[in-house]
Design a protein around this motif. Structure first.
Motif, PDB file in Angstrom:
ATOM      1  N   SER A   1       0.838  -1.226   0.206  1.00  0.00           N
ATOM      2  CA  SER A   1       0.048  -0.087   0.113  1.00  0.00           C
ATOM      3  C   SER A   1       0.988   1.209  -0.048  1.00  0.00           C
ATOM      4  O   SER A   1       2.064   1.150  -0.024  1.00  0.00           O
ATOM      5  CB  SER A   1      -0.987  -0.251   1.236  1.00  0.00           C
ATOM      6  OG  SER A   1      -0.104   0.121   2.213  1.00  0.00           O
TER       7      SER A   1
ATOM      8  N   VAL B   1      -0.808  -5.632   1.589  1.00  0.00           N
ATOM      9  CA  VAL B   1      -2.293  -5.874   1.804  1.00  0.00           C
ATOM     10  C   VAL B   1      -2.467  -7.177   1.059  1.00  0.00           C
ATOM     11  O   VAL B   1      -1.921  -7.357  -0.084  1.00  0.00           O
ATOM     12  CB  VAL B   1      -2.892  -4.879   0.959  1.00  0.00           C
ATOM     13  CG1 VAL B   1      -4.660  -5.373   1.308  1.00  0.00           C
ATOM     14  CG2 VAL B   1      -3.018  -3.483   1.737  1.00  0.00           C
TER      15      VAL B   1
ATOM     16  N   HIS C   1      -0.262  -3.776  -8.972  1.00  0.00           N
ATOM     17  CA  HIS C   1      -1.356  -3.276  -8.190  1.00  0.00           C
ATOM     18  C   HIS C   1      -2.631  -4.054  -8.370  1.00  0.00           C
ATOM     19  O   HIS C   1      -2.759  -4.738  -9.341  1.00  0.00           O
ATOM     20  CB  HIS C   1      -1.745  -1.623  -8.827  1.00  0.00           C
ATOM     21  CG  HIS C   1      -2.653  -1.057  -8.026  1.00  0.00           C
ATOM     22  ND1 HIS C   1      -4.083  -1.093  -8.091  1.00  0.00           N
ATOM     23  CD2 HIS C   1      -2.586   0.010  -7.141  1.00  0.00           C
ATOM     24  CE1 HIS C   1      -4.670  -0.176  -7.232  1.00  0.00           C
ATOM     25  NE2 HIS C   1      -3.857   0.346  -6.489  1.00  0.00           N
TER      26      HIS C   1
ATOM     27  N   SER D   1      -5.273   3.633  -3.911  1.00  0.00           N
ATOM     28  CA  SER D   1      -5.918   2.676  -3.267  1.00  0.00           C
ATOM     29  C   SER D   1      -7.194   2.353  -3.638  1.00  0.00           C
ATOM     30  O   SER D   1      -8.128   3.070  -3.859  1.00  0.00           O
ATOM     31  CB  SER D   1      -5.881   2.527  -1.818  1.00  0.00           C
ATOM     32  OG  SER D   1      -4.525   2.682  -1.381  1.00  0.00           O
TER      33      SER D   1
END
Length: 207
Positions: A133, A139, A170, A199
């Motif tokens: 992140s 994450v 990502h 995010s």
């Protein structure tokens, strides 16, 4: 869930059966599903020879290229968990191995993991992918891949072209790529994909 990961089972089937259909279009060239499957097999054999084993953590860097997602799948077939990193942010996750999909770099950048006996390695029950992140905290995504394998099907009008702008490192770009492959579509990799995105609004399952 069954004894083996549905995601890994389906992705292998789709790549193996895709034949001459184009899986990736990038940098003025293309890669068919058969070529993608062959590349995955080659990468998997290389990771096997390097001793990548169940329970280890593999960091992947190198940017948007077919090999980025294929290294992820190859490592997960070895039972390893994968973390996508940018630049030299390896210390944040202390991986056992660092791999690069950049053709100008060695495939194996670093290795600190102990090798496991080949007999100990079987098709895993699931996969685990970590993304760093904005504050460099990992994450975790896990069940999302099994859900995609259950829900993604070929488009009724035939293979589609899916433009990939988000980086595969990502969660958004990673999921778009996986969904397109599971559906038998063509991933068109944008030449200047951004290396950072805000995010996701959806909250992933943390494990």
């Amino acid at each position: 869930m069954g004894e083996s990961s549905l995601f890994l089972t389906r992705i292998l089937d789709v790549l193996c059966e895709g034949g001459d259909k184009i899986a990736f279009a990038y940098r003025g060239q293309s890669m068919s599903y058969q070529e993608t499957f062959d590349t995955l097999r080659r990468l998997h054999a290389t990771l096997k020879s390097e001793g990548i084993s169940p329970g280890q953590t593999v960091a992947i860097t190198g940017g948007n290229a077919p090999e980025t997602i294929l290294l992820q799948i190859a490592a997960q077939l070895r039972g390893a968990e994968v973390v996508h990193v940018d630049g030299c942010a390896f210390d944040e996750v202390a991986p056992d191995h660092v791999l690069s999909s950049d053709p100008d770099c060695p495939l194996l950048l670093a290795s600190n993991g102990a090798k496991a006996a080949e007999a100990d390695i079987v098709m895993p029950r699931g996969v685990k992918t970590l993304f760093l992140s904005d504050d460099a905290k990992p994450v975790t995504y896990r069940d999302e891949y099994e859900d995609l394998a259950r829900t993604c099907e070929p488009h009724p009008d035939g293979p589609q072209q899916v433009l990939l702008i988000a980086p595969m490192s990502h969660p958004i770009g990673n999921r778009i790529t996986v969904k397109a492959l599971l559906a038998g579509d063509t991933v068109v990799i944008h030449e200047h994909a951004a290396e950072a995105l805000q995010s996701e609004t959806a909250t992933p399952s943390a494990r």
